[in-house]
Structure formats: C-alpha cells, structure tokens
Design a protein around this motif. Structure first.
Motif, mmCIF file in Angstrom:
data_model
loop_
_atom_site.group_PDB
_atom_site.id
_atom_site.type_symbol
_atom_site.label_atom_id
_atom_site.label_comp_id
_atom_site.label_asym_id
_atom_site.label_seq_id
_atom_site.Cartn_x
_atom_site.Cartn_y
_atom_site.Cartn_z
ATOM 1 N N ARG A 17 0.828 -1.213 0.000
ATOM 2 C CA ARG A 17 0.000 0.000 0.000
ATOM 3 C C ARG A 17 0.863 1.264 0.000
ATOM 4 O O ARG A 17 0.447 2.325 0.441
ATOM 5 N N ASP A 18 2.053 1.149 -0.547
ATOM 6 C CA ASP A 18 2.957 2.283 -0.712
ATOM 7 C C ASP A 18 2.815 2.769 -2.152
ATOM 8 O O ASP A 18 3.675 2.523 -3.005
ATOM 9 N N PHE A 19 1.718 3.461 -2.422
ATOM 10 C CA PHE A 19 1.413 3.866 -3.785
ATOM 11 C C PHE A 19 2.283 5.024 -4.247
ATOM 12 O O PHE A 19 2.457 5.218 -5.455
ATOM 13 N N HIS B 172 6.512 5.272 -8.915
ATOM 14 C CA HIS B 172 7.826 5.389 -9.558
ATOM 15 C C HIS B 172 8.035 4.328 -10.637
ATOM 16 O O HIS B 172 8.980 4.434 -11.426
ATOM 17 N N TYR B 173 7.182 3.328 -10.691
ATOM 18 C CA TYR B 173 7.298 2.276 -11.691
ATOM 19 C C TYR B 173 6.426 2.550 -12.915
ATOM 20 O O TYR B 173 6.426 1.765 -13.850
ATOM 21 N N LEU B 174 5.670 3.622 -12.898
ATOM 22 C CA LEU B 174 4.742 3.925 -13.976
ATOM 23 C C LEU B 174 5.255 5.076 -14.827
ATOM 24 O O LEU B 174 5.936 5.979 -14.347
ATOM 25 N N ASP B 175 4.889 5.049 -16.105
ATOM 26 C CA ASP B 175 5.278 6.090 -17.055
ATOM 27 C C ASP B 175 4.056 6.977 -17.286
ATOM 28 O O ASP B 175 3.075 6.549 -17.878
ATOM 29 N N PHE B 176 4.130 8.217 -16.843
ATOM 30 C CA PHE B 176 3.003 9.141 -16.938
ATOM 31 C C PHE B 176 3.132 10.105 -18.120
ATOM 32 O O PHE B 176 2.287 10.965 -18.306
ATOM 33 N N ALA C 37 -1.465 4.885 -9.494
ATOM 34 C CA ALA C 37 -0.789 3.624 -9.190
ATOM 35 C C ALA C 37 -1.731 2.691 -8.425
ATOM 36 O O ALA C 37 -1.759 1.480 -8.671
ATOM 37 N N HIS C 38 -2.515 3.251 -7.525
ATOM 38 C CA HIS C 38 -3.491 2.469 -6.762
ATOM 39 C C HIS C 38 -4.583 1.929 -7.687
ATOM 40 O O HIS C 38 -4.969 0.752 -7.604
#
Length: 176
Positions: free
Chosen positions: A86-88, A93-97, A113-114
């Motif tokens: 639950r550390d969204f 940091h793993y997603l490309d926005f 992310a959630h």
C-alpha cells in the motif's frame, strides 16, 4: 464462502510475485513469509542485480536504479510489491506518466498507481517469472522492441494491453 474466490480477490497480487506450483498446498503464512524473505533478498542485492548467464547482454551495461527497474521482471515485481504494501507513492515510480491525457496527468500519481493495482488485482494474473530478466526485455513478443507485454485485459471496448516500456532514466543515456 468459496475459498478460491477469497484467494483470487484478496491475495492475487501477493501471489503474483511468488513462484510456486499450483498443485502445492500453500498457506497464507507461507506466502507472507516468502514475500518478506524475497523483499529482504531484493533489498540486499538491489545494488548488484544478477542475470542468468544466457540473458546477460554482452554489449549493454547494467544500470543501477534506486527502484530496481533494470529489467521488466524486476520492475513489475517492484511495482507489485510496493502496491501490495500500500505504498502507492513508491509504486508510482514504476509507472510512465508521460503520454497520458491532460486529464489523467492532472491526477495524483499515487492514486493512479493504486487504480492500476486494483485493475490488475481484479482482472489479470501477472506471471512475473514469465517476464524477461534481461535489461533490453524480450525480443520474441508482438510488440515494439522497447516494450514487453505483461498481459491483456478484456474490456467492453476490446482488449487493452498492459505493457512495460524502456524509458529514459534520471541520467542521460540510462534507460530503465
């Protein structure tokens, strides 16, 4: 209550990062203990990731990354682990926005992310062991060479691919 439904709904993401046989009888306690050990092992080896000999690139240097995003497998495992904890903020940091609509870019990254975690948890079994453990990813998929296919989700508008993509890192010439 159907135990399979409970497992599928409540622990799917937890089981995603742990390889085990479907025939083995695994308890929740064993899964949690394995996940804690894997997280400890990952943090101890985060600065010196190792790849199987057949997957080591001879002409490509291995990038050390704070979030362990060197390979498709390590990036997906890191995202799933952070999201499960639950550390969204970390999971974001793993997603490309970069290529999102203006409306989506205006949303909180941790919230996105959630939301992705909820969608994956409910619709897609992610086999992290099937993802490439090579920095350049898999070359044997029907997607561009800088992407790796995690899976497809069927929607009312058609299938949506979940992809991992090599993107520029913080340092020039560094790709994660």
């Amino acid at each position: 209550m159907n135990p399979w439904r409970s497992f599928k709904c409540g622990l799917l993401a937890l089981a995603l990062v742990l390889p085990y046989s479907l025939e083995a009888k695994v308890t929740v306690k064993e899964i949690l203990n394995n996940e804690q050990q894997q997280a400890k092992d990952n943090s101890e080896h985060a600065e010196q990731p190792t790849l199987p000999d057949d997957e080591v690139a001879t002409n490509e240097r291995l990038i050390i990354d704070e979030f362990n995003r060197q390979t498709p497998r390590s990036a997906m495992q890191g995202y799933l682990h952070a999201a499960h904890q639950r550390d969204f903020e970390r999971a974001a940091h793993y997603l490309d926005f970069r290529n999102l609509s203006l409306q989506a870019q205006a949303m909180n990254h941790a919230e996105l992310a959630h939301t992705l975690y909820l969608v994956l948890n409910r619709t897609l079994w992610v086999d992290t062991q099937a993802l490439s453990n090579h920095p350049a990813g898999s070359r044997n998929e029907p997607v561009p060479s800088y992407r790796d296919l995690v899976g497809e989700i069927d929607t009312s508008r058609g299938a949506v691919q979940i992809l991992l993509q090599r993107v520029p890192g913080d340092t020039p010439g560094n790709y994660i």
